[in-house]
Enzyme design. Structure first.
Site, mmCIF file in Angstrom:
data_model
loop_
_atom_site.group_PDB
_atom_site.id
_atom_site.type_symbol
_atom_site.label_atom_id
_atom_site.label_comp_id
_atom_site.label_asym_id
_atom_site.label_seq_id
_atom_site.Cartn_x
_atom_site.Cartn_y
_atom_site.Cartn_z
ATOM 1 N N CYS A 200 3.159 3.302 9.160
ATOM 2 C CA CYS A 200 3.457 4.460 8.582
ATOM 3 C C CYS A 200 4.055 5.566 9.298
ATOM 4 O O CYS A 200 3.244 5.669 10.480
ATOM 5 C CB CYS A 200 2.320 4.882 7.867
ATOM 6 S SG CYS A 200 2.116 6.597 6.864
ATOM 7 N N ARG B 281 8.296 0.495 -4.004
ATOM 8 C CA ARG B 281 8.759 1.742 -4.793
ATOM 9 C C ARG B 281 9.445 0.834 -6.136
ATOM 10 O O ARG B 281 8.795 1.321 -7.373
ATOM 11 C CB ARG B 281 9.719 2.383 -4.456
ATOM 12 C CG ARG B 281 9.195 3.463 -3.332
ATOM 13 C CD ARG B 281 10.344 4.216 -2.642
ATOM 14 N NE ARG B 281 11.034 3.539 -1.640
ATOM 15 C CZ ARG B 281 12.181 3.788 -1.363
ATOM 16 N NH1 ARG B 281 12.804 4.999 -1.627
ATOM 17 N NH2 ARG B 281 12.781 3.098 -0.283
ATOM 18 N N PRO C 79 0.937 -1.331 0.056
ATOM 19 C CA PRO C 79 0.037 -0.016 -0.109
ATOM 20 C C PRO C 79 0.857 1.235 -0.009
ATOM 21 O O PRO C 79 1.893 1.379 0.774
ATOM 22 C CB PRO C 79 -0.723 -0.175 1.280
ATOM 23 C CG PRO C 79 0.005 -0.909 2.161
ATOM 24 C CD PRO C 79 0.901 -1.984 1.136
ATOM 25 N N ASN D 95 8.949 -6.836 3.834
ATOM 26 C CA ASN D 95 8.875 -5.815 3.321
ATOM 27 C C ASN D 95 9.785 -5.008 3.295
ATOM 28 O O ASN D 95 10.567 -4.913 4.608
ATOM 29 C CB ASN D 95 7.339 -5.168 3.556
ATOM 30 C CG ASN D 95 7.314 -3.764 2.802
ATOM 31 O OD1 ASN D 95 6.895 -2.803 3.858
ATOM 32 N ND2 ASN D 95 7.471 -3.557 1.600
ATOM 33 N N GLY D 96 10.325 -4.198 2.508
ATOM 34 C CA GLY D 96 11.375 -3.131 2.749
ATOM 35 C C GLY D 96 12.502 -3.331 2.036
ATOM 36 O O GLY D 96 13.387 -4.256 2.082
ATOM 37 N N GLY D 97 12.720 -2.301 0.979
ATOM 38 C CA GLY D 97 13.988 -2.325 -0.125
ATOM 39 C C GLY D 97 14.322 -3.363 -0.925
ATOM 40 O O GLY D 97 15.078 -3.685 -1.443
ATOM 41 N N MET E 198 0.620 5.568 -0.457
ATOM 42 C CA MET E 198 -0.124 6.769 -0.473
ATOM 43 C C MET E 198 0.177 7.322 -1.887
ATOM 44 O O MET E 198 1.393 7.701 -2.136
ATOM 45 C CB MET E 198 0.096 7.722 0.591
ATOM 46 C CG MET E 198 -0.138 7.016 2.042
ATOM 47 S SD MET E 198 -2.152 6.637 2.161
ATOM 48 C CE MET E 198 -2.721 8.357 2.119
ATOM 49 N N GLN F 11 -6.496 -1.448 3.063
ATOM 50 C CA GLN F 11 -5.477 -1.306 4.445
ATOM 51 C C GLN F 11 -6.232 0.047 4.934
ATOM 52 O O GLN F 11 -6.447 1.066 4.509
ATOM 53 C CB GLN F 11 -4.123 -0.898 4.063
ATOM 54 C CG GLN F 11 -3.278 -0.528 5.251
ATOM 55 C CD GLN F 11 -2.122 -0.083 5.042
ATOM 56 O OE1 GLN F 11 -1.645 1.046 4.674
ATOM 57 N NE2 GLN F 11 -1.003 -0.939 5.523
ATOM 58 N N HIS G 297 7.784 -4.524 7.661
ATOM 59 C CA HIS G 297 8.749 -3.774 7.050
ATOM 60 C C HIS G 297 9.997 -3.805 8.093
ATOM 61 O O HIS G 297 9.844 -3.322 9.228
ATOM 62 C CB HIS G 297 8.155 -2.332 7.049
ATOM 63 C CG HIS G 297 9.106 -1.505 6.530
ATOM 64 N ND1 HIS G 297 8.518 -0.416 5.453
ATOM 65 C CD2 HIS G 297 10.275 -1.251 6.287
ATOM 66 C CE1 HIS G 297 9.481 0.112 4.913
ATOM 67 N NE2 HIS G 297 10.686 -0.169 5.573
#
Length: 344
Positions: free
Chosen positions: A99, A233, A16, A210-212, A18, A69, A170
């Protein structure tokens, strides 16, 4: 409380994000992978209860499987919002406990809830009682001064005690003071081994990391240790990486790689349908800018979509022109390569 139903975790998900993972973005990502789990942007309970639900929760049948979410910290409100989300057709209800933005903190939800694991568990119990679809948590490994080895395990254990079986973690601590959300994307360092350890020590739980994570090759490495991987991303800026996911990540026999041209072909009916409803072309094509990233003609593709796509009355012909431009440049490059080979 009702026992939360067991469900099969998706091995690959798109996070998710934003302002990014709206319904148009999700429809594009679905053209590339039929199996990846897609997530909405975070929607607050207040918005769900009092806002424009069609705008906030509307989804197309092509998006499934897709998770909603929610952001919030009032169990009763989360229960109502979750029930509404289920009624709109979402396949999962996820609580945001990750977040770090100032706006989220001021509303007492997001990463700051890592400091209140008992409240998070209460929220998850309420959501689990309210819906039949899976109720899941997306969290950090900790915030600020917390010791991740303690904060992560306590949050997970408290939520597991009320029936939660699926966690997206994350692997970076969130800094709520002293770092901007942008800076927090890279600082402090990621701690993947801690998330791997969580899975090893809680094997009965579904753990998604999650993360990178920037490629399917990296995702495959993580899948040696955890149940699933969530791309952020990388999936947005270079969505073409999703085109190999069904074969590589899900092991779907016979699944062909979906290239960028095929993705545009598949997305075209969606574009035309939304244009007929009055949706502005740029609202959809902004998610397509990175589709041909790294390929000959990518700059021309982006230029045509950004310059012409925002004009009043812009229609599907803009996408056709952009596609023709990139196709022409690729054909020219191929021709030059053949000529050079013959000359040699």
């Amino acid at each position: 409380m009702r026992k939360v139903q067991e469900f099969q975790a998706h091995r690959l998900a798109v996070a998710p994000m934003m302002d990014w993972t709206d319904r148009h973005c999700r429809a594009l990502h679905r053209t590339l992978s039929a199996r990846a789990l897609l997530y909405t942007e975070m929607v607050t309970t207040g918005a769900v209860l009092h806002g424009d639900r069609e705008k906030l929760l509307g989804l197309d049948a092509v998006e499934h499987p897709v998770a909603l979410q929610l952001g919030g910290s009032e169990p009763a409100e989360l229960a109502v919002a979750a029930r509404i989300g289920e009624a709109w057709g979402y396949d999962e209800i996820n609580l945001n406990v990750g977040c770090p933005s100032d706006r989220v903190q001021s509303g007492r939800f997001g990463a700051c809830l890592m400091r209140e694991p008992a409240l998070v568990a209460e929220c998850m119990a309420a959501i689990g009682e309210a819906v039949q679809v899976p109720a899941t948590v997306k969290c950090r490994i900790g915030v600020d001064e917390q010791e991740p080895q303690e904060s992560l395990f306590e949050l997970v254990d408290r939520c597991a005690a009320v029936g939660v079986r699926h966690f997206v973690v994350h692997a970076r601590k969130a800094w709520l003071k002293g770092l901007s959300p942008k800076e927090n994307r890279d600082i402090p360092r990621l701690d993947y081994p801690l998330v791997w350890r969580l899975k090893a020590e809680r094997p009965e739980l579904t753990i998604v990391i999650n993360g990178g994570v920037g490629s399917l090759a990296e995702a495959e490495e993580h899948l040696r240790h955890v149940d699933g991987v969530m791309l952020g991303r990388a999936a947005y800026h270079t969505p073409a990486i999703l085109g190999e996911a069904d074969a590589r990540i899900f092991g779907e026999a016979g699944a062909a790689t979906v290239d960028c041209f095929e993705a545009v072909r598949r997305y075209r009916p969606y574009l035309e349908a939304r244009l007929a409803e009055g949706v502005h072309l740029a609202a959809m094509t902004r998610h397509m800018l990175g589709l041909f990233h790294g390929l000959p003609g990518a700059r021309a593709w982006r230029r045509i979509l950004t310059v012409e796509g925002v004009k009043p009355g812009a229609g599907i012909e803009v996408v056709d022109r952009a596609l023709a431009a990139i196709s022409g440049l690729q054909e020219q490059r191929l021709a030059r390569g053949l000529e050079a080979g013959e000359a040699a």
